[in-house]
Design a protein around this motif. Sequence first.
Motif, mmCIF file in Angstrom:
data_model
loop_
_atom_site.group_PDB
_atom_site.id
_atom_site.type_symbol
_atom_site.label_atom_id
_atom_site.label_comp_id
_atom_site.label_asym_id
_atom_site.label_seq_id
_atom_site.Cartn_x
_atom_site.Cartn_y
_atom_site.Cartn_z
ATOM 1 N N LYS A 2 0.861 -1.037 -0.202
ATOM 2 C CA LYS A 2 -0.121 -0.044 -0.067
ATOM 3 C C LYS A 2 0.749 1.175 -0.100
ATOM 4 C CE LYS A 2 -4.794 0.148 1.759
ATOM 5 N NZ LYS A 2 -5.538 0.222 2.518
ATOM 6 N N LEU A 5 1.980 1.780 -3.358
ATOM 7 C CA LEU A 5 0.742 2.460 -4.212
ATOM 8 C C LEU A 5 0.487 3.986 -3.850
ATOM 9 C CD1 LEU A 5 -1.478 -0.602 -4.339
ATOM 10 C CD2 LEU A 5 -0.411 0.535 -6.307
ATOM 11 N N LEU A 110 -7.943 3.288 -4.084
ATOM 12 C CA LEU A 110 -6.790 2.331 -3.330
ATOM 13 C C LEU A 110 -7.806 1.574 -2.225
ATOM 14 C CD1 LEU A 110 -4.021 1.303 -3.031
ATOM 15 C CD2 LEU A 110 -3.629 3.241 -1.628
#
Length: 111
Positions: A2, A5, A110
């Motif tokens: 994460k 990202l 996300l």
Amino acid sequence: MKLLLRLVISTLAVLVASKLVPGVFIEDTGTAIVVAIVLGILNTFLRPVLQILALPITILTLGLFYFVVNVFIIYLATYLVSGFEIDGFISALFFGLIVSVVSSILGMFLD
């Protein structure tokens, strides 16, 4: 994963803002990655301190001084990252607004 990202999203937001706002110059994609990292670090550690210190002025100006804190963070990033330049206060203000909006929109995907 994460975190990677989020870095990609922040980098894309910085690149989009540099293309849309006149007066903002980013040398290349590597510089945009470094700008995204530096802005993330400054926003994590320095922004809360500045917001607490500027709280009386922020209340007095009905929250508008928050934009000045944001521009200060961006100017500090231009000082720390070579290859990243901003011409003036208005360019830094719009750059910060566009980076925030694009990061928020891309960040929704996300979660």
